[in-house]
Enzyme design. Structure first.
Site, PDB file in Angstrom:
ATOM      1  N   TYR A 219     -23.942  -1.640 -11.801  1.00  0.00           N
ATOM      2  CA  TYR A 219     -23.664  -3.068 -11.985  1.00  0.00           C
ATOM      3  C   TYR A 219     -24.110  -3.915 -10.804  1.00  0.00           C
ATOM      4  CZ  TYR A 219     -20.939  -7.152 -13.566  1.00  0.00           C
ATOM      5  OH  TYR A 219     -20.539  -8.396 -14.005  1.00  0.00           O
TER       6      TYR A 219
ATOM      7  N   SER B 217     -22.703   4.961 -14.028  1.00  0.00           N
ATOM      8  CA  SER B 217     -21.970   3.710 -14.196  1.00  0.00           C
ATOM      9  C   SER B 217     -22.667   2.845 -15.256  1.00  0.00           C
ATOM     10  CB  SER B 217     -21.838   2.997 -12.853  1.00  0.00           C
ATOM     11  OG  SER B 217     -20.909   1.937 -12.934  1.00  0.00           O
ATOM     12  N   GLN B 218     -23.168   1.681 -14.892  1.00  0.00           N
ATOM     13  CA  GLN B 218     -23.896   0.879 -15.862  1.00  0.00           C
ATOM     14  C   GLN B 218     -25.110   1.656 -16.404  1.00  0.00           C
ATOM     15  OE1 GLN B 218     -24.733  -3.673 -15.855  1.00  0.00           O
ATOM     16  NE2 GLN B 218     -26.303  -2.740 -14.603  1.00  0.00           N
TER      17      GLN B 218
ATOM     18  N   ASP C 241     -11.687   8.152 -10.764  1.00  0.00           N
ATOM     19  CA  ASP C 241     -12.551   6.970 -10.804  1.00  0.00           C
ATOM     20  C   ASP C 241     -11.701   5.728 -11.059  1.00  0.00           C
ATOM     21  OD1 ASP C 241     -14.509   5.048 -11.249  1.00  0.00           O
ATOM     22  OD2 ASP C 241     -15.757   6.365 -12.474  1.00  0.00           O
TER      23      ASP C 241
ATOM     24  N   HIS D 215     -15.678   7.050  -8.240  1.00  0.00           N
ATOM     25  CA  HIS D 215     -16.782   6.541  -9.049  1.00  0.00           C
ATOM     26  C   HIS D 215     -18.104   7.244  -8.737  1.00  0.00           C
ATOM     27  CE1 HIS D 215     -18.433   3.805 -11.893  1.00  0.00           C
ATOM     28  NE2 HIS D 215     -19.196   3.160 -11.030  1.00  0.00           N
TER      29      HIS D 215
END
Length: 316
Positions: A91, A174-175, A261, A290
């Site tokens: 992100y 993640s993203q 996370d 994360h």
């Protein structure tokens, strides 16, 4: 008393809109109407004797010009076709220049979808900002074009000189993990494998109840100001939630999660994994946040991708 969380058994429910497929077919139709006009410009200062680096630009949904870094093995004979890997950043991250992957025999694209540096001339909601940008309307939601940028990157990558279109994969965390699932669902005929770490954008409206970290805290902040918009946000999110894309993935997929996370709750990672119907494997890392076990998982990611895309000289 604070109850212990049980991420593996948690229930995460997302409504599937009746016109989900139609919405995305129309989004891709509008994208396909725009000529991609890919352009490659050599970047000698970033290249090495083993790897050529280029800046790649192409046109995407709503005529947005998108930037990326492309790397490929140097000095290859004319007509050589390499496997390719698309990497989508997190992100708040910017695209990577994956020279180490090209040293192992891959063409790579480190993508900067709209809003990222070099792709933010017309669209720049900021970070934080993207997650809730026009979220009250699925047709103008910022992520609509962002998702289209990733799908178009798959299409462009598969047609570039030096790329074997039958050996295209996606890797990201993640993203990047969430968008890997989306792109594999929307381009099942192109994407041959996906490695998805800590997938974001899965359980979008449930996640703010498990974490107060950004980006999901953007939703909590927005609803504190506009509580009357919760229904609209929930409706829009259902069109973009990875849980609704997961059953459409056909490529083999490697998922990895950090059990502590606080950005992308592991509850949502388990939920999306359960919905995947293709060949799949899951790796979980206790006491990892994360990063999702990044120190240990990268060699496994490389082995997984190699096994499906077979770069020359690596487990052919």
């Amino acid at each position: 008393m604070i109850m212990a969380r049980d991420p593996e058994s948690a229930t995460v429910e997302v409504d599937l809109p009746a016109d989900f497929d139609e919405f995305w077919a129309e989004t891709l139709r509008l994208t396909d109407e725009v000529p991609p006009d890919p352009e490659l410009v050599s970047v000698p200062r970033m290249s090495t004797p083993a790897v050529d680096v280029f800046e790649l630009r192409y046109t995407s949904y709503d005529q947005m010009r998108i930037a990326a870094w492309l790397t490929m093995p140097a000095g290859h004979p004319p007509g050589t076709a390499f496997p390719a890997v698309l990497h989508v950043p997190g992100y708040i991250s910017e695209p990577s220049v994956l020279k180490s992957w090209s040293e192992r025999g891959y063409v790579t694209v480190g993508l900067a979808p709209r809003g990222k540096l070099r792709s933010n001339g017309r669209f720049n909601p900021g970070y934080p900002g993207l997650l809730t940008h026009n979220m009250v309307d699925r047709f103008t939601y910022g992520y609509r074009g962002f998702y289209a940028d990733v799908v178009r990157a798959v299409d462009v990558l598969a047609t570039l000189p030096g790329v074997d279109p039958d050996r295209v994969g996606i890797w990201g965390s993640s993203q990047g993990g969430g968008l890997g699932i989306v792109a594999a669902a929307l381009r099942p005929e192109v994407v041959r494998c996906v490695a998805a770490g800590a997938p974001y954008l899965c359980g979008i409206m449930a996640s703010p109840g498990w974490t107060h970290s950004y980006p999901y805290e953007e939703i909590n902040e927005y609803l504190r100001v506009h509580p009357e918009h919760e229904r609209l946000l929930t409706e829009t999110a259902s069109y973009f939630d990875g849980l609704n894309f997961a059953p459409k993935v056909r490529a083999p997929i490697f998922v990895y999660l950090g059990m502590e996370d606080d950005v992308c709750p592991p509850e949502t990672g388990f939920a999306v994994y359960r919905l995947l119907e293709s060949e799949k494997e899951l790796h979980t890392y206790p006491r990892c946040g994360h990063d999702s076990g990044l120190r240990w998982v990268i060699p496994l990611v490389e082995k997984f991708v190699d096994s499906h895309l077979h770069p020359e000289g690596v487990g052919a």
